[in-house]
Design a protein around this motif. Structure first.
Motif, PDB file in Angstrom:
ATOM      1  N   GLU A   1       0.865  -1.027   0.026  1.00 52.79           N
ATOM      2  CA  GLU A   1      -0.033  -0.114   0.012  1.00 52.79           C
ATOM      3  C   GLU A   1       0.884   1.380   0.063  1.00 52.79           C
ATOM      4  OE1 GLU A   1      -3.349   1.138   3.006  1.00 52.79           O
ATOM      5  OE2 GLU A   1      -3.176  -0.873   2.851  1.00 52.79           O
ATOM      6  N   LEU A   2       2.096   1.110   0.585  1.00 51.83           N
ATOM      7  CA  LEU A   2       2.872   2.457   0.664  1.00 51.83           C
ATOM      8  C   LEU A   2       3.508   2.517  -0.506  1.00 51.83           C
ATOM      9  CD1 LEU A   2       3.746   3.895   3.209  1.00 51.83           C
ATOM     10  CD2 LEU A   2       5.828   2.643   3.793  1.00 51.83           C
ATOM     11  N   ARG A   3       3.888   1.607  -1.333  1.00 59.56           N
ATOM     12  CA  ARG A   3       4.480   2.126  -2.532  1.00 59.56           C
ATOM     13  C   ARG A   3       4.405   3.321  -3.259  1.00 59.56           C
ATOM     14  NH1 ARG A   3       4.369  -2.436  -6.850  1.00 59.56           N
ATOM     15  NH2 ARG A   3       2.873  -1.020  -7.653  1.00 59.56           N
ATOM     16  N   PRO A   4       3.034   3.835  -3.593  1.00 62.54           N
ATOM     17  CA  PRO A   4       3.209   5.134  -4.140  1.00 62.54           C
ATOM     18  C   PRO A   4       3.612   5.995  -3.154  1.00 62.54           C
ATOM     19  CG  PRO A   4       0.830   4.277  -3.555  1.00 62.54           C
ATOM     20  CD  PRO A   4       1.899   3.095  -3.309  1.00 62.54           C
ATOM     21  N   ASN A   5       3.709   5.803  -1.865  1.00 62.83           N
ATOM     22  CA  ASN A   5       4.097   6.928  -0.928  1.00 62.83           C
ATOM     23  C   ASN A   5       5.376   6.628  -0.251  1.00 62.83           C
ATOM     24  OD1 ASN A   5       1.739   8.313  -1.319  1.00 62.83           O
ATOM     25  ND2 ASN A   5       0.696   7.642   0.622  1.00 62.83           N
ATOM     26  N   LEU A   6       6.385   6.053  -1.171  1.00 66.95           N
ATOM     27  CA  LEU A   6       7.653   5.687  -0.773  1.00 66.95           C
ATOM     28  C   LEU A   6       8.560   6.967  -0.228  1.00 66.95           C
ATOM     29  CD1 LEU A   6       9.316   2.958  -2.461  1.00 66.95           C
ATOM     30  CD2 LEU A   6       8.665   3.090  -0.134  1.00 66.95           C
ATOM     31  N   ASP A   7       8.142   7.872  -0.870  1.00 67.86           N
ATOM     32  CA  ASP A   7       8.862   9.036  -0.595  1.00 67.86           C
ATOM     33  C   ASP A   7       8.548   9.269   1.059  1.00 67.86           C
ATOM     34  OD1 ASP A   7       7.783   9.176  -3.154  1.00 67.86           O
ATOM     35  OD2 ASP A   7       8.778  10.822  -3.668  1.00 67.86           O
ATOM     36  N   TYR A   8       7.272   9.361   1.594  1.00 67.78           N
ATOM     37  CA  TYR A   8       6.811   9.668   2.786  1.00 67.78           C
ATOM     38  C   TYR A   8       7.488   8.411   3.781  1.00 67.78           C
ATOM     39  CZ  TYR A   8       3.097  12.563   0.991  1.00 67.78           C
ATOM     40  OH  TYR A   8       2.155  13.507   0.572  1.00 67.78           O
ATOM     41  N   ALA A   9       7.903   7.310   3.264  1.00 71.19           N
ATOM     42  CA  ALA A   9       8.666   6.380   4.089  1.00 71.19           C
ATOM     43  C   ALA A   9       9.945   6.903   4.559  1.00 71.19           C
ATOM     44  CB  ALA A   9       8.729   5.048   3.445  1.00 71.19           C
ATOM     45  N   ALA A  10      10.706   7.401   3.406  1.00 70.49           N
ATOM     46  CA  ALA A  10      11.719   7.971   3.871  1.00 70.49           C
ATOM     47  C   ALA A  10      11.559   9.036   4.874  1.00 70.49           C
ATOM     48  CB  ALA A  10      12.546   8.800   2.570  1.00 70.49           C
ATOM     49  N   VAL A  11      10.552   9.965   5.026  1.00 69.30           N
ATOM     50  CA  VAL A  11      10.443  10.945   5.902  1.00 69.30           C
ATOM     51  C   VAL A  11      10.318  10.286   7.365  1.00 69.30           C
ATOM     52  CG1 VAL A  11       8.705  12.494   6.710  1.00 69.30           C
ATOM     53  CG2 VAL A  11       9.521  12.640   4.286  1.00 69.30           C
ATOM     54  N   VAL A  12       9.734   9.127   7.361  1.00 68.99           N
ATOM     55  CA  VAL A  12       9.389   8.626   8.731  1.00 68.99           C
ATOM     56  C   VAL A  12      10.603   8.159   9.119  1.00 68.99           C
ATOM     57  CG1 VAL A  12       8.547   6.408   9.756  1.00 68.99           C
ATOM     58  CG2 VAL A  12       6.932   7.938   7.870  1.00 68.99           C
ATOM     59  N   VAL A  13      11.558   7.441   8.489  1.00 72.28           N
ATOM     60  CA  VAL A  13      12.744   6.978   8.809  1.00 72.28           C
ATOM     61  C   VAL A  13      13.719   8.342   9.360  1.00 72.28           C
ATOM     62  CG1 VAL A  13      14.992   5.935   8.178  1.00 72.28           C
ATOM     63  CG2 VAL A  13      12.958   4.875   7.046  1.00 72.28           C
ATOM     64  N   LEU A  14      13.521   9.397   8.492  1.00 75.56           N
ATOM     65  CA  LEU A  14      14.382  10.459   9.081  1.00 75.56           C
ATOM     66  C   LEU A  14      13.790  10.949  10.497  1.00 75.56           C
ATOM     67  CD1 LEU A  14      16.761  11.696   7.479  1.00 75.56           C
ATOM     68  CD2 LEU A  14      15.108  13.575   6.381  1.00 75.56           C
ATOM     69  N   PHE A  15      12.455  10.992  10.456  1.00 76.77           N
ATOM     70  CA  PHE A  15      12.020  11.399  11.769  1.00 76.77           C
ATOM     71  C   PHE A  15      12.435  10.678  12.760  1.00 76.77           C
ATOM     72  CE2 PHE A  15       8.474  11.936  14.906  1.00 76.77           C
ATOM     73  CZ  PHE A  15       8.392  13.295  14.697  1.00 76.77           C
ATOM     74  N   CYS A  16      12.520   9.377  12.705  1.00 72.85           N
ATOM     75  CA  CYS A  16      12.807   8.224  13.901  1.00 72.85           C
ATOM     76  C   CYS A  16      14.188   8.282  14.144  1.00 72.85           C
ATOM     77  CB  CYS A  16      12.390   7.122  13.486  1.00 72.85           C
ATOM     78  SG  CYS A  16      10.715   6.689  13.445  1.00 72.85           S
ATOM     79  N   ILE A  17      15.128   8.763  13.049  1.00 74.57           N
ATOM     80  CA  ILE A  17      16.426   8.908  13.523  1.00 74.57           C
ATOM     81  C   ILE A  17      16.700  10.001  14.407  1.00 74.57           C
ATOM     82  CG2 ILE A  17      18.931   9.422  12.438  1.00 74.57           C
ATOM     83  CD1 ILE A  17      17.781   7.609  10.168  1.00 74.57           C
ATOM     84  N   GLY A  18      16.056  11.079  14.093  1.00 72.09           N
ATOM     85  CA  GLY A  18      16.216  12.399  14.844  1.00 72.09           C
ATOM     86  C   GLY A  18      15.765  12.150  16.131  1.00 72.09           C
ATOM     87  N   LEU A  19      14.830  11.490  16.088  1.00 73.34           N
ATOM     88  CA  LEU A  19      14.078  11.487  17.660  1.00 73.34           C
ATOM     89  C   LEU A  19      15.111  10.539  18.439  1.00 73.34           C
ATOM     90  CD1 LEU A  19      11.848  12.033  19.218  1.00 73.34           C
ATOM     91  CD2 LEU A  19      10.629  10.174  18.597  1.00 73.34           C
ATOM     92  N   TYR A  20      15.715   9.309  17.717  1.00 74.02           N
ATOM     93  CA  TYR A  20      16.656   8.662  18.303  1.00 74.02           C
ATOM     94  C   TYR A  20      18.011   9.525  19.166  1.00 74.02           C
ATOM     95  CZ  TYR A  20      20.319   5.021  19.080  1.00 74.02           C
ATOM     96  OH  TYR A  20      21.307   4.439  19.463  1.00 74.02           O
TER      97      TYR A  20
END
Lengths: 507, 121, 246
Positions: free
Chosen positions: B8-27
């Protein structure tokens, strides 16, 4: 004569630009403060007081119009919603605006002598600038009807608040300010993330427009995330348990007048945010608002209990007051989340009344520290004999925070307890009573230390009352704590329709 | 459940990158001990949110929203860009104040490691 | 011990975020609400209604001028906040103030020696950088660019010059007597332009739309751009000077 007066009043209130003047006055006043300091530094405290006073006067025609016409909007730039930014004056905006209007002038009057000692001289102009920015930002945040604009004003409020904590230059305060900044920045980001999601879902930023478009969506996870991010973000700003960790140190280590503004007004920004969140999602059936409400009720109750417990065991007077803020935020959130008309009414009333009481208490505590330099109850023993008027004000404020009738603290708690019964959840009425009992314990501790102990410290024995320009605002606010409880009918009648509208899901 | 979600996420893969970035920052904000590293984590989180909002305004094959000769629709939405310009200023302001506080903390305590600062209290 | 727990929690958070993101309209989809609702009007009528070719500028200064007013206030707040935190706390008998720990090496402030090459290059390029900053600020009206971006370039130039030429020079570049007025410039420009708009259109921050008034509208927007640019530059420059002062 009376008729003529009424006519001229309504003519005055009909002038359409009061709403924008309300925020331009304090913000514009703040912007000119550093320049005024360069020209004539002695005038700066008076200037800030003048700006605050004018701002307070501006609230009057707005309240008049609200009472007669109901909520109204102002469109900067003239762009119809949702294309521009809309400002809207509704009852909840009015609550915060009235609190700011009532409390800003006393705090600034108090600051003139107080800050001259508590704030290093080179930082003084920026102390006043930041205070005015903070108050103006709060007003903007209260009246904006646009999600992104809310974020921007929230940042004006937050940034000025972080700096105000550290402005006194105490090492503890600087650490506390950094912790506050980190937490505040995370909460702001969560709010911005939620705004982004809502924008991606609806293509709009106007709150009423978004609220209208949300029910048509079929995206449960995205809606839940947006609601959760907004809730957590605003809970952090409001310091609701378990996200309260940053508050006690920040509020206790700031200069007294700043503590008053932070505890009395700035945490209420989070509450206003929660109200706006509720207005956004009230009509969304996909989202289980009842469940979210249930979580909030329990968190509110936990805040009441934990805040009271921590407050009871504090030795530092200001830390005690700071923990009591967590308790009172708990009452307000609990009242809102119980979602019965009386509980919501009580929460709204308590939002205003707590602002008044906590400002009184922090200013009085600041005056004690101003004279003695002492902060703990043990050290301040017997201060009631040497600073009787100031301590009487503090005692009166403490009575009000316990919620003894007929003080200001009573009305809100009474309605929240009634509302809990109305919602069929008597347990939460018990929580209110329990919180009041614990508050009575620390009230007794304060009274005992101030009045029934022999003074030991030299600073206490030689203390005198603070100058009149500091004592007068404290006494005035203390009298209001006593008197406003007797005038509760007026705000109740004013707020009842707003609460009913909110429960119907119409904003 | 997870594979379905990824599909389901495939058309929104750009957003997945955002999620990863967000979590790295929070870490970084939670785990790192150095106050400046915490602040950098916060900046990474900010970047993630900004990237998310700007991405939402993109159109497949769209031009930048600057009109002129030869600019044909579809155009990317100008609104997210304007919002994020303001967002960047807010981030700059927060970072500036945080750095100022860190300098003061270092001057007063001689360290900016969170655990050492806790011990000093 | 703490790290694995944090990582586990963050993975859960990431999954929740991904689940929500998966439901958003696909990236770049032209019929998403982002493009069909409010933005559509900006794209279709933005140029006619605001006179800006750069629609981002149109949104920034015109449709959502209040946000940008808030933005310059945030800048001003950051500036005052920086001063309120950084300016010397030693005076005024503040008993909480501790002297900063003395630097380890001899010599109070480490002096950074600037090589003549760097100094020469910075001085050589300075006018061109300043010109570029002005270009970015003014050109933002029509094409990518804008006040804030140009202001940052100007601020960076100021820092480079101060590092190379010393603080005496920065006082000449940014006279002390002017500074408080420059801090106020950007928000004050918004107040003034907003009030002019109020006079002309009946709305705060309104812009006249009649063809005869297009010159005035242009002037109002350019004023704001310049004010934002100078405000941004002053922020960067002043915070740098405040950092150096202690």
């Amino acid at each position: 004569m009376a008729a003529a007066l009424t006519v001229s009043w309504s003519a005055l209130a009909a002038w359409p630009h009061w709403l924008i003047v309300l925020i331009l006055l304090p913000l514009g006043g703040a912007v000119l403060t550093p320049a005024l300091y360069a020209l004539q530094r002695r005038l700066v405290p008076w200037w800030a007081l003048l700006v605050a006073g004018l701002t307070a006067l501006t609230v009057l025609p707005l309240l008049w119009r609200l009472a007669h016409e109901g909520p109204f909007s102002y469109l900067p730039g003239g762009w119809a919603r949702p294309y521009g930014v809309e400002l809207r004056f509704d009852e909840f905006a009015a609550l915060l605006a009235a609190a700011v209007a009532l409390l800003a002038p006393p705090v600034l009057l108090f600051s003139r002598r107080y800050a001259a000692r508590a704030v290093p001289a080179g930082r003084l102009p920026f102390y006043y600038t930041l205070l005015l920015l903070n108050l103006g930002g709060l007003l903007g945040l209260a009246i904006t009807a646009d999600l992104f604009n809310l974020f921007v004003f929230l940042e004006v409020v937050s940034l000025s608040a972080y700096a105000l904590v550290a402005v006194g230059g105490r090492p503890v305060a600087e650490l506390a300010a950094f912790k506050y900044l980190l937490m505040g920045a995370i909460s702001s980001l969560l709010i911005l993330l939620a705004v982004g999601i809502l924008f991606a879902l609806t293509g709009s930023l106007n709150m009423a427009d978004v609220a209208q478009r949300l029910p048509a969506l079929a995206t449960p996870a995205a809606l839940t995330l947006a609601a959760a991010a907004l809730l957590v973000g605003f809970m952090l700003k409001a310091a609701l348990f378990p996200l309260h960790n940053w508050l006690p140190e920040a509020h206790a280590s700031a200069p007294g007048a700043v503590s008053a503004v932070l505890s009395g007004l700035v945490v209420k920004a989070g509450i206003i945010g929660l109200v706006r969140t509720y207005q956004l999602f009230a009509g969304v059936e996909l989202l289980d608002t009842a469940n979210l409400g249930a979580i909030l009720v329990w968190l509110g109750a936990a805040s009441v209990v934990m805040g009271s417990f921590f407050a009871v065991f504090q030795h530092d007077l200001k830390l005690m007051l700071a923990y009591s803020t967590i308790t009172n935020i708990g009452y307000i959130v609990m009242g809102w989340a119980l979602a019965s008309p009386q509980a919501m009414l009580g929460a709204s009333l308590h939002l205003f009344n707590h602002a008044l009481i906590k400002t009184t208490l922090f200013l009085a505590a600041g005056a004690l520290i101003y004279r003695t330099g002492l902060r703990t109850l043990e050290e301040l023993r017997g201060i009631g004999r040497t600073m009787p008027l100031n301590c009487a004000a503090l005692a009166l404020g403490a009575l009000a925070i316990v919620g003894v009738p007929p003080t200001a603290g009573f009305v809100g708690k009474w309605f929240i307890a009634l509302g809990a019964l109305q919602a069929g959840r008597p347990f939460f009425a018990l929580v209110v009573v329990f919180g009041a009992l614990l508050a009575a314990v620390y009230y007794v501790r304060i009274i005992n230390a101030f009045y029934f102990r022999e003074p030991e410290q030299k600073a206490v024995v030689t203390a005198r009352e603070v100058p009149w320009s500091m004592l007068a605002p404290v006494l005035l606010l203390a009298l209001l704590c006593l008197g406003i409880g007797l005038l509760a009918r007026l705000p109740v009648e004013f707020l009842e329709p707003a609460v009913a509208r909110l429960l119907d899901g119409r904003s | 459940m997870l594979p379905e979600m990824l599909l389901e996420l495939r058309p929104n893969l750009d957003y997945a990158a955002v999620v990863v970035l967000f979590c790295i920052g929070l870490y970084a904000v939670i785990v790192k001990n150095n106050l400046i590293k915490k602040l950098l984590g916060l900046n990474i989180m900010e970047t993630a949110v900004f990237a998310f909002i700007v991405t939402s305004g993109m159109v497949e094959g769209g031009a930048p929203p600057v009109l002129g000769p030869g600019v044909m629709p579809p155009l990317a939405s100008p609104l997210p860009h304007a919002l994020i310009l303001t967002g960047i200023v807010v981030a700059l302001a927060t970072t500036a104040l945080a750095l100022a506080l860190i300098i003061r903390i270092y001057l007063q305590h001689g360290t900016i490691e969170a655990d050492q600062l806790r011990e000093l209290d | 011990m703490k790290k694995p727990l944090v990582i586990a929690l963050l993975i859960l958070l990431a999954l929740a975020l991904l689940a929500a993101m998966a439901e958003l309209p696909a990236v770049g989809q032209a019929d998403a609400p982002v493009h069909t609702h409010v933005s559509a009007r900006y794209i279709e009528q933005g140029e006619a209604e605001t006179g800006a070719h750069n629609l981002v500028t149109a949104v920034l200064l015109n449709y959502r001028g209040m946000d940008t007013f808030g933005e310059v206030l945030v800048l001003f707040t950051a500036l005052c906040a920086g001063f309120a935190v950084l300016l010397a706390a030693a005076r005024n008998g503040n008993k909480h103030y501790r002297q900063p720990p003395a630097p380890q090496e001899s010599g109070a402030v480490p002096v950074i020696a600037v090589s003549p090459v760097v100094s020469f290059v910075v001085r050589l390029l300075a006018p061109f950088i300043a010109l570029f900053a002005a270009y970015v600020i003014l050109k933002g009206h029509l094409s990518p660019g804008g006040g804030f971006q140009g202001g940052m370039i100007l601020g960076a130039l100021f820092i480079a010059l101060t590092l190379v030429l010393g603080k005496q020079y920065s006082a000449r570049l940014l006279p002390v007597a002017w500074r408080p007025w420059l801090y106020a410039l950007a928000p004050a420009a918004f107040l003034v332009v907003g009030m002019i708009g109020l006079q002309l259109t009946g709305y705060f921050l309104g812009y006249p739309q009649e063809p005869a008034w297009h010159g005035v509208r242009e002037a109002m927007m350019v004023t704001l751009e310049i004010a934002i640019g100078v405000g941004g530059a002053v922020l960067v420059a002043s915070l740098f000077l405040a950092l150096e002062s202690d």
